[in-house]
Design a protein around this motif. Structure first.
Motif, short mmCIF file in Angstrom:
data_model
loop_
_atom_site.label_atom_id
_atom_site.label_comp_id
_atom_site.label_asym_id
_atom_site.label_seq_id
_atom_site.Cartn_x
_atom_site.Cartn_y
_atom_site.Cartn_z
N GLY A 191 52.17 39.62 43.28
CA GLY A 191 52.62 40.12 41.99
C GLY A 191 52.18 39.33 40.78
N ALA A 192 51.34 38.32 40.99
CA ALA A 192 50.84 37.54 39.86
C ALA A 192 49.65 38.25 39.21
CB ALA A 192 50.41 36.15 40.34
N ASP A 193 49.51 38.10 37.89
CA ASP A 193 48.37 38.67 37.18
C ASP A 193 47.10 37.92 37.54
OD1 ASP A 193 49.72 40.66 35.81
OD2 ASP A 193 50.20 39.37 34.12
N ARG A 194 46.07 38.66 37.87
CA ARG A 194 44.75 38.09 38.15
C ARG A 194 43.74 38.77 37.23
NH1 ARG A 194 46.09 33.55 40.30
NH2 ARG A 194 47.30 33.80 42.18
N ARG A 195 42.95 37.95 36.53
CA ARG A 195 41.97 38.50 35.59
C ARG A 195 40.83 39.16 36.36
NH1 ARG A 195 39.86 34.74 30.90
NH2 ARG A 195 41.67 33.75 31.79
N ILE A 196 40.54 40.41 36.01
CA ILE A 196 39.42 41.15 36.58
C ILE A 196 38.16 40.86 35.77
CG2 ILE A 196 38.50 43.46 37.06
CD1 ILE A 196 40.87 42.72 38.80
N CYS A 197 38.29 40.93 34.44
CA CYS A 197 37.15 40.67 33.57
C CYS A 197 37.65 40.44 32.16
CB CYS A 197 36.15 41.83 33.61
SG CYS A 197 36.82 43.39 33.01
N GLU A 198 36.75 40.00 31.30
CA GLU A 198 37.08 39.84 29.90
C GLU A 198 35.92 40.32 29.05
OE1 GLU A 198 36.13 35.28 28.81
OE2 GLU A 198 37.79 35.54 30.22
N MET A 199 36.25 40.86 27.90
CA MET A 199 35.25 41.39 26.98
C MET A 199 35.33 40.64 25.66
SD MET A 199 35.60 43.88 29.29
CE MET A 199 37.31 44.08 29.09
N ILE A 200 34.18 40.48 25.05
CA ILE A 200 34.11 39.97 23.69
C ILE A 200 33.17 40.88 22.92
CG2 ILE A 200 34.66 37.57 24.27
CD1 ILE A 200 31.66 36.96 24.13
N GLY A 201 33.30 40.90 21.65
CA GLY A 201 32.42 41.72 20.83
C GLY A 201 33.17 42.78 20.05
N PRO A 202 32.43 43.55 19.28
CA PRO A 202 33.07 44.49 18.36
C PRO A 202 33.83 45.64 19.05
CG PRO A 202 30.70 44.82 18.38
CD PRO A 202 30.97 43.59 19.19
N HIS A 203 33.52 45.95 20.29
CA HIS A 203 34.17 47.07 20.98
C HIS A 203 35.01 46.60 22.15
CE1 HIS A 203 31.66 49.61 18.52
NE2 HIS A 203 30.59 48.98 18.96
#
Length: 108
Positions: free
Chosen positions: A43-55
């Motif tokens: 039940g812990a949150d695990r990061r799948i991905c991260e985005m940076i940029g204007p969108h």
């Protein structure tokens, strides 16, 4: 809606497909980027991905919807198979597009 994953060997003996992280996936805004998370087996949150940029916010929403969209594509594919088995004509162009989208996701 439950997320299904497929790991069996296909009829043409291709290797088993790798599993993706089961959904649901959730977008979340941090101070520096937009991230997508899923819950792990405890039940812990695990990061799948991260985005940076204007969108980044729109991209995170789209990516977080991927497990649900893939499950819907599989439901549509099964529906086409049922229709065909009963002799009901199906839109072959749409059926091909559904299968291409599933294949683009790794064939899960």
């Amino acid at each position: 809606m439950t997320q299904e994953t497929w790991t069996e060997i296909s009829a043409d003996d291709k290797p088993a497909r790798a599993k993706h992280t089961p959904g649901p996936w959730t977008p979340d805004n941090s101070a520096f980027c937009e991230c997508v998370y899923a819950k792990d087996s405890i039940g812990a949150d695990r990061r799948i991905c991260e985005m940076i940029g204007p969108h980044q916010k729109a991209n995170a929403k789209l990516i977080s919807a991927a497990p649900t969209m893939l499950a819907v594509l599989h439901q549509v594919s099964r529906h086409f198979a049922i229709l065909a088995a009963h002799g009901t004509p199906v839109d072959v162009t749409l059926e091909d597009a559904v299968h291409e989208a599933i294949d683009a996701a790794g064939g899960y």
